[in-house]
Design an enzyme around this catalytic site. Structure first.
Site, PDB file in Angstrom:
ATOM      1  N   CYS A 135      46.564  11.355 -88.944  1.00 22.45           N
ATOM      2  CA  CYS A 135      45.177  11.830 -88.992  1.00 22.45           C
ATOM      3  C   CYS A 135      44.968  12.916 -87.930  1.00 22.45           C
ATOM      4  O   CYS A 135      45.466  14.020 -88.098  1.00 22.45           O
ATOM      5  CB  CYS A 135      44.190  10.673 -88.863  1.00 22.45           C
ATOM      6  SG  CYS A 135      42.504  11.148 -89.360  1.00 22.45           S
TER       7      CYS A 135
ATOM      8  N   HIS B 207      45.842   7.061 -93.029  1.00 16.30           N
ATOM      9  CA  HIS B 207      46.007   6.054 -91.981  1.00 16.30           C
ATOM     10  C   HIS B 207      46.799   4.853 -92.508  1.00 16.30           C
ATOM     11  O   HIS B 207      46.211   3.870 -92.974  1.00 16.30           O
ATOM     12  CB  HIS B 207      44.646   5.552 -91.514  1.00 16.30           C
ATOM     13  CG  HIS B 207      43.908   6.461 -90.605  1.00 16.30           C
ATOM     14  ND1 HIS B 207      44.175   6.536 -89.252  1.00 16.30           N
ATOM     15  CD2 HIS B 207      42.890   7.325 -90.842  1.00 16.30           C
ATOM     16  CE1 HIS B 207      43.353   7.406 -88.692  1.00 16.30           C
ATOM     17  NE2 HIS B 207      42.566   7.907 -89.632  1.00 16.30           N
TER      18      HIS B 207
ATOM     19  N   GLU C  19      48.089   2.640 -90.757  1.00 17.15           N
ATOM     20  CA  GLU C  19      47.802   1.513 -89.851  1.00 17.15           C
ATOM     21  C   GLU C  19      46.474   0.823 -90.158  1.00 17.15           C
ATOM     22  O   GLU C  19      46.192  -0.251 -89.605  1.00 17.15           O
ATOM     23  CB  GLU C  19      47.823   1.993 -88.394  1.00 17.15           C
ATOM     24  CG  GLU C  19      46.575   2.706 -87.896  1.00 17.15           C
ATOM     25  CD  GLU C  19      46.446   4.167 -88.323  1.00 17.15           C
ATOM     26  OE1 GLU C  19      45.627   4.887 -87.710  1.00 17.15           O
ATOM     27  OE2 GLU C  19      47.143   4.595 -89.272  1.00 17.15           O
TER      28      GLU C  19
END
Length: 245
Positions: free
Chosen positions: A96, A188, A190
């Site tokens: 990002c 993302h 994560e």
């Protein structure tokens, strides 16, 4: 391999007590794909000094609410650090904001996109097909679906950058760089759906509308490809590890 996570953002304060910080999210993401990795964090956003990248095994730059063009005192040293790491052939991953920072540092351009906010589950076409550089791109997949939260976008990739993943909304959503061993993703991996929804709700009213938040939540009915992205990250870092002296 020791992965140094450069923390450039914090979980928003209204939900911070309920969720791990971003470096912990990345460790939870990557460790199953790379049980031999160890992890450490340096936090320029908290005023910590960035180390000499020549001394590091590998680097991952996290997301942030900041833009690479913002007047934050830690951003110019971070961009210098990325360029220095590329010159030292220290492998880097950007996610990002980290994706945007690597692109900007290595000669690309990032802007606040007139397309507006991207949130929810975004699916990208995998476009990286150069045979000599795809050994790490396993498991193979034609698409990569990740949670997203961004308005800024890379609009001009650095010279020599190879497209990795792309969509109509985000044409330069993933890049592999010519200047040094680096790979970056706009999405993302994560972020879980639950965390993503909590993040969007924390931003309800400013800058997100209720309709945007509802549509984003509905998009997570389809699965994410975070484990694939985690394996690509681990494979890339291993494939570009610096020789041990």
């Amino acid at each position: 391999m020791r992965l140094t996570i450069v923390e450039t953002g914090l979980v928003p304060e209204p939900i911070r007590a309920d969720w791990p910080d971003y470096p912990d999210m990345f460790e939870a993401l990557i460790a199953p794909a790379a049980p031999d990795f160890t992890f450490e964090t340096v936090s320029p956003i908290k005023g910590e000094r960035l180390p000499d990248p020549a001394s590091l095994d590998a680097i991952l730059v996290t997301g942030s609410k900041a833009g690479v063009y913002d007047d934050e005192p830690w951003i110019p040293p971070l961009l210098d650090f990325i360029r220095w790491a590329a010159a030292e052939k220290t492998p880097q991953i950007g996610i990002c904001f980290g994706h945007q920072a690597i692109a900007q540092a290595l000669g690309g351009q990032v802007i606040k996109s007139p397309k507006g906010w991207g949130i929810g589950r975004h699916s990208y076409a995998v476009t990286h097909t150069a045979p000599s550089t795809t050994e790490w791109l396993t498991p193979g997949s034609d698409t990569l679906a990740l949670a997203v939260s961004h308005q800024d976008q890379v609009v001009v990739p650095p010279p020599g950058a190879i497209p990795l993943v792309s969509s109509d909304f985000t044409p330069h959503a993933g890049l592999v760089y010519a200047q040094g061993p680096a790979m970056s993703l706009q999405g993302h991996p994560e972020f879980s759906p639950n965390f993503s929804n909590a993040l969007y709700r924390a931003r309800l009213g400013s800058p997100l509308t209720a309709a945007q938040v509802e549509t984003a939540a509905e998009s997570f009915a389809d699965p994410l490809d975070a484990p694939i992205a985690a394996q690509w990250i681990a494979n890339f870092l291993r494939a570009h590890a610096k020789p041990k002296e």
